[in-house]
Write an enzyme that holds these catalytic residues in place. Structure first.
Site, PDB file in Angstrom:
ATOM      1  N   SER A 120       8.515  44.392  43.618  1.00  0.00           N
ATOM      2  CA  SER A 120       8.032  43.340  44.509  1.00  0.00           C
ATOM      3  C   SER A 120       8.480  43.581  45.949  1.00  0.00           C
ATOM      4  CB  SER A 120       8.532  41.973  44.029  1.00  0.00           C
ATOM      5  OG  SER A 120       9.946  41.961  43.904  1.00  0.00           O
TER       6      SER A 120
ATOM      7  N   TYR B 289       2.963  48.327  37.830  1.00  0.00           N
ATOM      8  CA  TYR B 289       2.938  49.762  38.100  1.00  0.00           C
ATOM      9  C   TYR B 289       2.020  50.464  37.095  1.00  0.00           C
ATOM     10  CZ  TYR B 289       6.684  49.820  41.601  1.00  0.00           C
ATOM     11  OH  TYR B 289       7.425  49.674  42.743  1.00  0.00           O
TER      12      TYR B 289
ATOM     13  N   LYS C 121      17.975  51.168  50.071  1.00  0.00           N
ATOM     14  CA  LYS C 121      16.853  50.608  50.809  1.00  0.00           C
ATOM     15  C   LYS C 121      16.594  49.169  50.375  1.00  0.00           C
ATOM     16  CE  LYS C 121      12.452  51.994  50.384  1.00  0.00           C
ATOM     17  NZ  LYS C 121      11.355  52.978  50.448  1.00  0.00           N
TER      18      LYS C 121
ATOM     19  N   LYS D 172      13.990  45.778  50.728  1.00  0.00           N
ATOM     20  CA  LYS D 172      12.662  45.274  51.073  1.00  0.00           C
ATOM     21  C   LYS D 172      12.792  44.054  51.980  1.00  0.00           C
ATOM     22  CE  LYS D 172      10.218  48.159  48.589  1.00  0.00           C
ATOM     23  NZ  LYS D 172       9.146  49.021  49.119  1.00  0.00           N
TER      24      LYS D 172
ATOM     25  N   ASP E 219      12.426  48.200  54.608  1.00  0.00           N
ATOM     26  CA  ASP E 219      11.029  48.543  54.336  1.00  0.00           C
ATOM     27  C   ASP E 219      10.188  47.263  54.345  1.00  0.00           C
ATOM     28  OD1 ASP E 219       8.608  49.448  53.383  1.00  0.00           O
ATOM     29  OD2 ASP E 219       9.370  50.230  51.494  1.00  0.00           O
TER      30      ASP E 219
ATOM     31  N   GLU F  85      10.753  51.140  57.534  1.00  0.00           N
ATOM     32  CA  GLU F  85       9.657  51.827  56.848  1.00  0.00           C
ATOM     33  C   GLU F  85       8.389  50.979  56.872  1.00  0.00           C
ATOM     34  OE1 GLU F  85       8.880  53.362  52.257  1.00  0.00           O
ATOM     35  OE2 GLU F  85      10.887  53.458  53.134  1.00  0.00           O
TER      36      GLU F  85
ATOM     37  N   GLU G 119       3.522  56.918  53.073  1.00  0.00           N
ATOM     38  CA  GLU G 119       3.080  56.741  51.690  1.00  0.00           C
ATOM     39  C   GLU G 119       1.649  56.237  51.599  1.00  0.00           C
ATOM     40  OE1 GLU G 119       4.382  52.843  49.578  1.00  0.00           O
ATOM     41  OE2 GLU G 119       6.055  53.348  50.883  1.00  0.00           O
TER      42      GLU G 119
ATOM     43  N   ASP H  59       3.751  61.560  49.896  1.00  0.00           N
ATOM     44  CA  ASP H  59       3.580  60.950  48.585  1.00  0.00           C
ATOM     45  C   ASP H  59       2.783  61.927  47.727  1.00  0.00           C
ATOM     46  OD1 ASP H  59       3.403  57.908  47.174  1.00  0.00           O
ATOM     47  OD2 ASP H  59       1.830  59.303  46.588  1.00  0.00           O
TER      48      ASP H  59
ATOM     49  N   HIS I  47       8.312  59.409  49.710  1.00  0.00           N
ATOM     50  CA  HIS I  47       8.166  58.165  48.970  1.00  0.00           C
ATOM     51  C   HIS I  47       8.111  58.510  47.487  1.00  0.00           C
ATOM     52  CE1 HIS I  47       5.322  55.214  46.989  1.00  0.00           C
ATOM     53  NE2 HIS I  47       6.290  54.435  47.390  1.00  0.00           N
ATOM     54  N   ALA I  48       8.782  57.700  46.671  1.00  0.00           N
ATOM     55  CA  ALA I  48       8.754  57.920  45.222  1.00  0.00           C
ATOM     56  C   ALA I  48       8.904  56.577  44.528  1.00  0.00           C
ATOM     57  CB  ALA I  48       9.836  58.905  44.801  1.00  0.00           C
TER      58      ALA I  48
ATOM     59  N   GLU J 263      13.470  59.318  47.861  1.00  0.00           N
ATOM     60  CA  GLU J 263      13.579  58.011  47.219  1.00  0.00           C
ATOM     61  C   GLU J 263      13.687  58.151  45.701  1.00  0.00           C
ATOM     62  OE1 GLU J 263      11.478  53.611  47.549  1.00  0.00           O
ATOM     63  OE2 GLU J 263      10.283  55.391  48.030  1.00  0.00           O
TER      64      GLU J 263
END
Length: 408
Positions: free
Chosen positions: A25, A34, A185, A187, A215, A241, A270, A293, A320-321, A351
């Site tokens: 989220s 996902y 990181k 969010k 991010d 990010e 990404e 990505d 990005h992962a 990541e």
């Protein structure tokens, strides 16, 4: 074995109900499930050799990518691996610039996602034929090689999804620190005061010397991004990010210029559709960290071009992962970048998100917050068939059970 012909392409819609526990989220994706469009290429070899590929999605819309893969499949089936890899550039252009399908997205959007899924399967097939993990196949094509001593440094996003409670943040950060993680990181982007509170909590947990990134997942406009991040500067993030629309190159440049005096860089990529966008971002000094990505652009083909452009502009690549399979795939690309291109770990990291790896035949291995180079042949794309069947949408066991619960 390159003479063997690809005789069949299958694609399935595989989704995991991650939204039930708020995994993944962020400010723009409050309920992600996902998912992947999962591709299998079958050949006519006596050994029944197959290639596996995927592209990442977040639930609804995966069925559109599946349709696009099916539409492109006629360009793949019937070709030999030798035909493809002897003119890989031409094959990439065939998929991404078909004279009719390019109208719905030349090298961008759903066609690009479908192209990535198919090409990832082709690269996986090629590496399997050669008996090498993909990163080794790429490295062996180049003369320059730098030894990697203990794995590639990683950072974690698993501790600070936007939907997590303070109790979850505290527990997960504490566990990560005990496991050796030093880069975290967070969010941000939904509510400024909440971001200040959460960043303060995490900075106190990880201490002043560990690395913090933030991010926003494209949440703000340009001026809002500058104002918002300035108010988070006291927590000393290394980067912000995706601060704004991923297509706004000049907007990112303005944000980068405004935040430079605060020592905060801009990271993005990404959601960049293709190598041309990365070229423009680099030319405009609009980012300080390139986030490739493995499933957004045209697979390995385009990512190699982006890695080389980043090296030319001396901008570190920090992929990005996460998602489904992104860690498994992108580890190959970042190993190639270090061994054959950059030879540097300065301000470089990849990541890592600790979700869904158990569904892969060759899952990512993390040791002391570092990616350990994979050894199995291929691109690490192959999923466990049992997992695919259980999570296939909408008829898999998991989704039937969720549908049944909704009716009660």
């Amino acid at each position: 074995m390159q003479e063997n012909k690809i005789i069949k392409l299958t694609v399935r819609d595989v989704r995991f109900p991650t939204s039930l526990e708020q995994h993944g989220s962020d400010a723009m994706h409050t309920d992600p499930d996902y998912s992947v469009a999962y591709v299998v290429l079958e050949t006519d070899s006596d050994a029944a050799l197959k290639g596996y590929g995927l592209t990442f999605t977040v639930g609804r819309g995966t069925e559109i990518v599946v349709c696009a893969v099916k539409a492109l499949s006629t360009l793949v089936v019937g070709k030999t691996l030798k035909e493809i890899v002897s003119d890989f550039r031409g094959f990439y252009r065939l998929l991404s610039s078909d004279g009719q399908m390019r109208w719905v997205g030349p090298e961008k959007g759903v066609i690009q996602l479908a192209t990535a899924a198919i090409l990832n399967a082709v690269w996986d097939l090629w590496a399997r034929v050669e008996g090498k993990p993909l990163w080794k196949l790429l490295v062996d094509m180049h003369l320059k090689q730098t030894m990697l001593k203990e794995g590639y440094p990683a950072y974690t996003t698993s501790c600070a999804w936007l939907g997590y409670t303070d109790q979850q943040l505290t527990q997960l950060c504490s566990e990560a620190l005990a496991q050796g993680w030093t880069k975290f990181k967070v969010k941000v982007g939904a509510d400024l005061q909440d971001d200040i509170r959460r960043c303060s909590l995490i900075r106190k947990l990880i201490g002043p010397n560990n690395t913090l990134m933030i991010d926003a997942n494209q949440r703000w406009d340009v001026n809002e991004a500058i104002t918002w991040v300035t108010k988070l500067a006291e927590f000393h993030p290394l980067w912000i990010e995706e601060p704004t629309c991923p297509d706004d190159v000049l907007g990112h440049a303005s944000i980068s210029k405004a935040l430079a005096p605060l020592g905060i860089g801009v990271a993005t990529g990404e959601q960049c559709h293709n190598r041309v966008m990365f070229k423009q971002f680099l030319q405009a000094a609009a980012l300080q960290f390139v986030q490739i990505d493995s499933c957004r652009v045209g697979s390995v083909n385009e990512n190699l071009a982006i890695i080389l452009m980043a090296a030319k502009f001396n901008v570190p690549v920090c992929p990005h992962a996460g998602g489904v399979g992104l860690c498994e795939l992108v580890q190959h690309l970042i190993l190639f970048d270090y061994i054959s291109v950059s030879a540097s770990l300065n301000n470089r990291m990849c990541e890592y998100v600790d979700h869904l790896h158990e569904h892969f035949k060759s899952p990512t291995i993390i040791r002391n917050a570092h990616y350990i180079p994979p050894k199995d042949p291929g691109y690490s794309c192959e999923m466990l068939e049992e997992s695919v069947q259980k999570h296939q949408y909408p008829d898999g066991e998991v989704w039937r059970a969720i549908e049944q619960q909704g009716k009660q």
